[in-house]
Design an enzyme around this catalytic site. Structure first.
Site, PDB file in Angstrom:
ATOM      1  N   GLU A  94       0.818  -1.204   0.000  1.00  0.00           N
ATOM      2  CA  GLU A  94       0.000   0.000   0.000  1.00  0.00           C
ATOM      3  C   GLU A  94       0.857   1.262   0.000  1.00  0.00           C
ATOM      4  O   GLU A  94       1.927   1.304   0.601  1.00  0.00           O
ATOM      5  CB  GLU A  94      -0.939  -0.020   1.217  1.00  0.00           C
ATOM      6  CG  GLU A  94      -1.955  -1.145   1.107  1.00  0.00           C
ATOM      7  CD  GLU A  94      -2.867  -1.308   2.319  1.00  0.00           C
ATOM      8  OE1 GLU A  94      -3.967  -1.856   2.117  1.00  0.00           O
ATOM      9  OE2 GLU A  94      -2.514  -0.932   3.438  1.00  0.00           O
ATOM     10  N   CYS A 107       3.328   8.662   0.594  1.00  0.00           N
ATOM     11  CA  CYS A 107       3.856   7.776   1.642  1.00  0.00           C
ATOM     12  C   CYS A 107       4.016   6.395   1.012  1.00  0.00           C
ATOM     13  O   CYS A 107       3.040   5.815   0.544  1.00  0.00           O
ATOM     14  CB  CYS A 107       2.870   7.745   2.809  1.00  0.00           C
ATOM     15  SG  CYS A 107       3.319   6.548   4.080  1.00  0.00           S
ATOM     16  N   CYS A 114       6.271  -6.804   7.157  1.00  0.00           N
ATOM     17  CA  CYS A 114       7.326  -6.224   7.993  1.00  0.00           C
ATOM     18  C   CYS A 114       7.753  -7.271   9.009  1.00  0.00           C
ATOM     19  O   CYS A 114       6.946  -8.069   9.467  1.00  0.00           O
ATOM     20  CB  CYS A 114       6.793  -4.989   8.722  1.00  0.00           C
ATOM     21  SG  CYS A 114       8.087  -4.062   9.595  1.00  0.00           S
ATOM     22  N   CYS A 118       6.173  -4.266  15.817  1.00  0.00           N
ATOM     23  CA  CYS A 118       5.887  -3.211  16.790  1.00  0.00           C
ATOM     24  C   CYS A 118       4.432  -3.369  17.251  1.00  0.00           C
ATOM     25  O   CYS A 118       3.534  -3.585  16.443  1.00  0.00           O
ATOM     26  CB  CYS A 118       6.084  -1.828  16.166  1.00  0.00           C
ATOM     27  SG  CYS A 118       7.772  -1.561  15.613  1.00  0.00           S
ATOM     28  N   CYS A 121       1.401  -1.215  15.686  1.00  0.00           N
ATOM     29  CA  CYS A 121       1.340  -1.015  14.236  1.00  0.00           C
ATOM     30  C   CYS A 121       0.695  -2.205  13.550  1.00  0.00           C
ATOM     31  O   CYS A 121       1.095  -3.351  13.767  1.00  0.00           O
ATOM     32  CB  CYS A 121       2.750  -0.791  13.694  1.00  0.00           C
ATOM     33  SG  CYS A 121       2.807  -0.607  11.906  1.00  0.00           S
ATOM     34  N   CYS A 339      -0.939   6.370   9.498  1.00  0.00           N
ATOM     35  CA  CYS A 339       0.256   5.683  10.011  1.00  0.00           C
ATOM     36  C   CYS A 339      -0.130   4.457  10.806  1.00  0.00           C
ATOM     37  O   CYS A 339      -0.977   4.528  11.696  1.00  0.00           O
ATOM     38  CB  CYS A 339       1.022   6.571  10.991  1.00  0.00           C
ATOM     39  SG  CYS A 339       1.722   8.015  10.280  1.00  0.00           S
TER      40      CYS A 339
HETATM   41  N1  SAH Z   1       9.430   1.008   9.783  1.00  0.00           N
HETATM   42  C1  SAH Z   1       9.526   2.430   9.679  1.00  0.00           C
HETATM   43  C2  SAH Z   1       8.565   3.068   8.713  1.00  0.00           C
HETATM   44  C3  SAH Z   1       7.097   2.664   8.808  1.00  0.00           C
HETATM   45  S1  SAH Z   1       6.110   3.323  10.096  1.00  0.00           S
HETATM   46  C4  SAH Z   1       9.427   3.060  11.046  1.00  0.00           C
HETATM   47  O1  SAH Z   1       9.160   2.346  11.991  1.00  0.00           O
HETATM   48  O2  SAH Z   1       9.674   4.260  11.170  1.00  0.00           O
HETATM   49  C5  SAH Z   1       5.929   5.010   9.851  1.00  0.00           C
HETATM   50  C6  SAH Z   1       5.507   5.734  11.140  1.00  0.00           C
HETATM   51  O3  SAH Z   1       4.176   5.394  11.565  1.00  0.00           O
HETATM   52  C7  SAH Z   1       6.412   5.340  12.292  1.00  0.00           C
HETATM   53  O4  SAH Z   1       6.805   6.426  13.054  1.00  0.00           O
HETATM   54  C8  SAH Z   1       5.501   4.428  13.055  1.00  0.00           C
HETATM   55  O5  SAH Z   1       5.944   4.238  14.327  1.00  0.00           O
HETATM   56  C9  SAH Z   1       4.180   5.147  12.936  1.00  0.00           C
HETATM   57  N2  SAH Z   1       3.041   4.331  13.362  1.00  0.00           N
HETATM   58  C10 SAH Z   1       2.935   3.002  13.339  1.00  0.00           C
HETATM   59  N3  SAH Z   1       1.760   2.607  13.855  1.00  0.00           N
HETATM   60  C11 SAH Z   1       1.098   3.730  14.217  1.00  0.00           C
HETATM   61  C12 SAH Z   1      -0.184   3.978  14.802  1.00  0.00           C
HETATM   62  N4  SAH Z   1      -1.018   2.983  15.106  1.00  0.00           N
HETATM   63  N5  SAH Z   1      -0.533   5.267  15.030  1.00  0.00           N
HETATM   64  C13 SAH Z   1       0.297   6.275  14.684  1.00  0.00           C
HETATM   65  N6  SAH Z   1       1.495   6.106  14.134  1.00  0.00           N
HETATM   66  C14 SAH Z   1       1.909   4.836  13.899  1.00  0.00           C
END
Ligand code: SAH
Length: 363
Positions: A94, A107, A114, A118, A121, A339
């Site tokens: 996506e 984006c 992945c 985390c 996420c 995000c």
């Molecule tokens: N792997 C990379 C890029 C992808 S995530 C990274 O971790 O930076 C891009 C951004 O979205 C990151 O800062 C991530 O932590 C944030 N993100 C992930 N899940 C989220 C959520 N549920 N709410 C808000 N931001 C989130």
């Protein structure tokens, strides 16, 4: 029998030139092919219309072009458009177009799925399937730029590697795609408009310094103590805050660029003034500004969003200590485009299922 076909966009310019020479054509033809690959984005080898039929046929015997195609688009009521792209081998990734008054940001994803898991996420719940190629990363930018022109009659202004996947675990293709986005014989966009976001891989952050990376770097910090950060992000066990601070100091010294800390505010978890003080301590060691990010709920319900009033207190505290801190409002939430929400929700569980096409209405 032919060996594995050559993916044309895996080749360097020199290799394309050598291949065209081997097929009996002139160097200027190779330059034209290169333009089709990275500037005008031919949909297929057949579609390279100013190349002789003969050369196209010979190229197609030896090589393939594997562009991403848009499988589905969804439009948010705030104008954000999420695209599901299909890869040549049948996977979905996506990418999102995020328009504001001044900017249009693409984006993009760097991996299919992945590996980092985390907690907050949605992409982390998917298995990592494979890295995207540089061509596949650039394709997302090209297609999103087309959408921007089509829907808003405005050019793309920014690119963020904040879609699915961890760009620094796909280091070579992240570097190469950014180089192709920047290059004059590519998309011709300034490195200042490109931001790569990482969950924090210390070794690769140092590598960015050694390689003199010119794009902006954002680090997903999200917590200012190891205990809290490890409970959110398993990667912190092997790349803890001290390791990251040290790598970032190395990076900022070599590149002379500052970094952005991304910090999702989770209610009653990392949003107190004591947390802000811990964050300040980290900011005092690295040239950094802070983006405070609104949490977007994913399905499991462990976290809630911090109320705006508390977010403002947190921001004010940092600003009062001289740290630039901005609150980033979320976009595209209603279509799971924000995000952390990219998770192929509409993907059929079984490969080969039919996807429902939802064409986007023009504005
Ligand atoms: N792997 C990379 C890029 C992808 S995530 C990274 O971790 O930076 C891009 C951004 O979205 C990151 O800062 C991530 O932590 C944030 N993100 C992930 N899940 C989220 C959520 N549920 N709410 C808000 N931001 C989130």
């Amino acid at each position: 029998m032919n060996a594995k076909p050559i993916d044309l966009r895996e080749l360097s310019k020199e290799e394309v030139t050598a291949l065209v020479a081997e097929l009996g054509d002139k160097p200027y033809r190779a330059a034209q092919v290169w333009e089709w690959l990275w500037k005008t984005h031919a949909p297929s080898i057949e579609g390279m219309s100013n190349i002789s039929k003969d050369l196209r046929a010979k190229l197609a015997e030896r090589a393939v072009l594997r562009p991403l195609v848009i499988a589905e688009q969804q439009k948010s009521n705030d104008g954000t458009i999420k695209c599901a792209f299909r890869t040549w081998d049948g996977h979905i990734v996506e990418g999102v177009m995020i328009p504001t008054e001044k900017r249009i940001t693409a984006c993009v994803s760097s991996q299919i799925g992945c590996s980092l898991d985390c907690d907050f996420c949605a992409t982390g719940k998917l298995k990592r399937v494979r890295n995207l190629s540089a061509g596949e990363i650039v394709d997302q930018v090209v297609q999103i730029a087309r959408l921007a022109e089509e829907h808003l009659k405005r050019p793309l202004t920014n690119i963020v590697y904040m879609g699915m996947g961890e760009p620094l675990l796909n280091y070579a293709n992240t570097m190469r795609s950014a180089e192709r986005i920047n290059a004059e014989d590519g998309l011709g966009m300034s490195y200042r408009r490109i931001t790569v976001s990482t969950a924090g891989i210390a070794k690769q952050i140092r590598q960015l310094g050694d390689d003199g990376a010119k794009f902006n770097l954002a680090l997903s910090l999200h917590a200012a103590t190891d205990e809290k950060r490890s409970s959110l992000m398993p990667i912190n066990d092997s790349n803890n805050i001290e390791d990251l601070v040290s790598a970032l100091r190395y990076y900022t010294r070599l590149t002379r660029k500052d970094v952005t800390f991304e910090y999702i505010l989770f209610r009653d978890f990392n949003d107190s003034l004591e947390d802000a003080r811990d964050l300040l301590r980290i900011c005092s060691k690295v040239d950094a500004k802070v983006n405070l990010i609104e949490y977007n709920a994913t399905d499991d319900g462990r976290f809630q969003r911090t109320p705006m009033e508390q977010a403002l207190k947190f921001q004010n505290y940092l600003e009062s200590k001289g740290i630039t801190a901005r609150i980033r409002r979320s976009r595209g939430r209603d279509i799971d485009a924000a995000c952390g929400q990219l998770a192929n929700k509409n993907e059929p569980a079984v490969a080969g299922g039919e996807r429902v096409m939802k064409p986007v209405q023009k504005d």
